[in-house]
Design a protein around this motif. Sequence first.
Motif, short mmCIF file in Angstrom:
data_model
loop_
_atom_site.label_atom_id
_atom_site.label_comp_id
_atom_site.label_asym_id
_atom_site.label_seq_id
_atom_site.Cartn_x
_atom_site.Cartn_y
_atom_site.Cartn_z
N ARG A 11 0.84 -1.21 0.00
CA ARG A 11 0.00 0.00 0.00
C ARG A 11 0.88 1.25 0.00
N GLU A 12 1.91 1.24 0.82
CA GLU A 12 2.77 2.44 0.90
C GLU A 12 3.59 2.61 -0.37
N GLY A 69 0.57 5.46 6.24
CA GLY A 69 -0.04 4.29 5.60
C GLY A 69 -0.79 3.39 6.57
#
Length: 425
Positions: A11-12, A69
């Motif tokens: 995700r990050e 995140g």
Amino acid sequence: MKILVVGGGGREHALAWKIAQSPLVDELWCAPGNAGMASVAECVPIGAEDIAALADFAQEKGIDLTVVGPEAPLVAGIADFFRERGLAVFGPSREAARMEGSKHFAKQVMLEARVPTGRAEAFIDYDRAADCVRRGRPPYVVKADGLAAGKGVVIAQDDRAAYEALKACFLERRFGEAGEKVLIEEFLTGYEVSVLTFVDGDKILPLAPAQDYKRVGDGDTGPNTGGMGSYSPVPVISREEYRRVVEEILQPTAWALAKRGIHYRGILYAGLILTDKGPKILEFNVRFGDPETQAVLPRLRSDIVPAMLATVEGRLAEVELEWRDDPCVTVVVASGGYPADYRKGFPISGLDEASSMEGVVIFHAGTRQGKGGEVLTDGGRVLNVSALGKDFREARERAYRAAERINFDDAYYRRDIALRAIEPA
Ligand code: GLY
């Protein structure tokens, strides 16, 4: 401007990849980042939960915006800590992050907002909770109140499984404080869909819907994982259902939070279920979804940084987002054995070839750089192979062709990601 992304998963990486494309950004850091993020940002070895060290770093470098995140630092109060130091941060306060940090708090907000959701009762001791099971009828959803690394929710198909789940929380204290309160919820059936929205107080700006795959095996079999794949958009959610999600769930929730005096600033993630009585909310999270983000951001045509800045500065109403029509499919390549024991430290080959394929972008989730500069596996979920295509068939073909090019010992991935977007059940 200078931006810091906190976290080091897929995700990050997707966030950093998208932020790095913004003409507004001069310098980008990630803490701690991973081997893939190092190609779009400078990685600094500070853990995502080391809030004081992150704030010191942001102050020392003159960071203009920190984007958080994962949920753990948000629930621990990173946003409050940064704001007290005069540092701009994209993410909700500790109080607002209770939407994920306490299932009971989230349910109370849902009830205040009058959004459609399953019935639930909260308990703080085993006997009363067990009594609720005795009075009820399975299946039940048993949820530890606090953060439990994705392991705190049990779908109990019979009473025995419900008692086991309650024992794990109250008697064995498997989740520590997070299991001191438990919710027993009605079990709902239907398609699950995630809709995320930027929230700035009572203003919302929803993102395209996505669907993730939580089970490790094809056909949704085997244990739950952090997510084995995702796709966006979600053909099964009609325009009308999406409108109802926005108007009957997301907006009233933002209003309910504002009414409590909470100015929410960041992403609110709605985990929804499309029942035969319409969309209902299962849970809220207070950050971008993983791996939904890896399928949603490649479809976002607009620069993400102005939306983040507007959220932080209380100007979200000024922002609009533009989307590509092309669907995106994300296949998670994991270490064999995940989510149970797995080995790591294996060299990964084929990354350059796979990432140069048309429509493909590879986000690293659990990787690190070896001493010779090689990329090594370093987690259960190792890589996220995302691909855009003119339709789901093409996006799937591209994602799977790229995944086949990638090799490391014990590599494993599901073969059915986004199949249901082509052939709905
Ligand atoms: N995809 C589930 C989550 O991000 O929590």
